[in-house]
Design a protein around this motif. Sequence first.
Motif, PDB file in Angstrom:
ATOM      1  N   MET A   1      -6.716  -3.201  -0.789  1.00  0.00           N
ATOM      2  CA  MET A   1      -7.003  -3.266   0.649  1.00  0.00           C
ATOM      3  C   MET A   1      -5.790  -2.801   1.448  1.00  0.00           C
ATOM      4  N   GLY A   2      -5.980  -1.724   2.208  1.00  0.00           N
ATOM      5  CA  GLY A   2      -4.905  -1.168   3.020  1.00  0.00           C
ATOM      6  C   GLY A   2      -3.910  -0.337   2.239  1.00  0.00           C
ATOM      7  N   ASP A   3      -4.158  -0.132   0.941  1.00  0.00           N
ATOM      8  CA  ASP A   3      -3.243   0.637   0.103  1.00  0.00           C
ATOM      9  C   ASP A   3      -3.410   2.137   0.367  1.00  0.00           C
ATOM     10  N   LYS A   4      -2.391   2.884  -0.019  1.00  0.00           N
ATOM     11  CA  LYS A   4      -2.411   4.333   0.177  1.00  0.00           C
ATOM     12  C   LYS A   4      -3.628   4.978  -0.464  1.00  0.00           C
ATOM     13  N   THR A   5      -3.995   4.545  -1.666  1.00  0.00           N
ATOM     14  CA  THR A   5      -5.127   5.180  -2.343  1.00  0.00           C
ATOM     15  C   THR A   5      -6.451   4.857  -1.646  1.00  0.00           C
ATOM     16  N   GLN A   6      -6.521   3.732  -0.949  1.00  0.00           N
ATOM     17  CA  GLN A   6      -7.719   3.452  -0.164  1.00  0.00           C
ATOM     18  C   GLN A   6      -7.797   4.425   1.009  1.00  0.00           C
ATOM     19  N   LEU A   7      -6.660   4.737   1.584  1.00  0.00           N
ATOM     20  CA  LEU A   7      -6.621   5.731   2.666  1.00  0.00           C
ATOM     21  C   LEU A   7      -6.987   7.119   2.140  1.00  0.00           C
ATOM     22  N   VAL A   8      -6.564   7.419   0.895  1.00  0.00           N
ATOM     23  CA  VAL A   8      -6.942   8.688   0.267  1.00  0.00           C
ATOM     24  C   VAL A   8      -8.459   8.735   0.096  1.00  0.00           C
ATOM     25  N   ALA A   9      -9.051   7.619  -0.360  1.00  0.00           N
ATOM     26  CA  ALA A   9     -10.511   7.561  -0.537  1.00  0.00           C
ATOM     27  C   ALA A   9     -11.221   7.816   0.783  1.00  0.00           C
ATOM     28  N   MET A  10     -10.719   7.208   1.850  1.00  0.00           N
ATOM     29  CA  MET A  10     -11.322   7.399   3.164  1.00  0.00           C
ATOM     30  C   MET A  10     -11.206   8.863   3.603  1.00  0.00           C
ATOM     31  N   SER A  11     -10.059   9.450   3.360  1.00  0.00           N
ATOM     32  CA  SER A  11      -9.844  10.847   3.725  1.00  0.00           C
ATOM     33  C   SER A  11     -10.766  11.772   2.930  1.00  0.00           C
ATOM     34  N   LEU A  12     -10.894  11.506   1.636  1.00  0.00           N
ATOM     35  CA  LEU A  12     -11.777  12.327   0.795  1.00  0.00           C
ATOM     36  C   LEU A  12     -13.236  12.215   1.251  1.00  0.00           C
ATOM     37  N   ALA A  13     -13.608  11.030   1.733  1.00  0.00           N
ATOM     38  CA  ALA A  13     -14.994  10.814   2.160  1.00  0.00           C
ATOM     39  C   ALA A  13     -15.335  11.591   3.426  1.00  0.00           C
ATOM     40  N   THR A  14     -14.324  12.030   4.146  1.00  0.00           N
ATOM     41  CA  THR A  14     -14.596  12.864   5.316  1.00  0.00           C
ATOM     42  C   THR A  14     -14.820  14.318   4.913  1.00  0.00           C
ATOM     43  N   ARG A  15     -14.511  14.664   3.645  1.00  0.00           N
ATOM     44  CA  ARG A  15     -14.618  16.048   3.190  1.00  0.00           C
ATOM     45  C   ARG A  15     -15.722  16.279   2.158  1.00  0.00           C
TER      46      ARG A  15
END
Length: 196
Positions: A19-33
């Motif tokens: 939760m709130g980790d860098k890889t969670q942010l990566v997952a969110m970013s990938l989901a926009t693409r």
Amino acid sequence: MEFLIVLAVGTGAIFVAEMGDKTQLVAMSLATRYRPLTVLLGITTATFAVHAISVLVAEVLGLALPTAWITLAAGVSFLVFGAWTLRGDELSDRDEERAASRRIRSGFLTVCAVFFVAELGDKTMLATIAVGTQYHWLPVWLGSTLGMVLADAIAIALGAVLGKKLPERAVQLGAAIAFFAAGAVMTFQGVRMVAI
């Protein structure tokens, strides 16, 4: 019954760590693409691989070191993870580039590669090692993978639907408190075992 308990411990520990980790942010970013299902399958595959490495390292450490010292080290590491969580993670420019990269034609392979690299040496990989030194490798591997995928599914849904971040500070505080509590208990147990 013990298998299910360890599965739950692995799932919970890694869910909180992610939760709130860098890889969670990566997952969110990938989901926009990419399509959410592609991102979820890619992350699941990469996580199975990375956490297999983690439990292997944990097994080797478990054979090489006395249990009391491993418990103490795991407790201290959870306290460190709590501080790390409070400090927070952010996507670097390099992480953003990796997430935006389309060099590989397959979205699935791109997600796998990006997530695998992002997860190596990350807090959740280290947390899996810490939990793996305490319990049998199979439920830890399955549970840590499940916890990671559940936490990242939240990010994927938000990334796909909203394209915005979770309320980071609240997530960070909750995760840090959970780490501090688990770390305090494990450190206390480790100190007691070493003293005996």
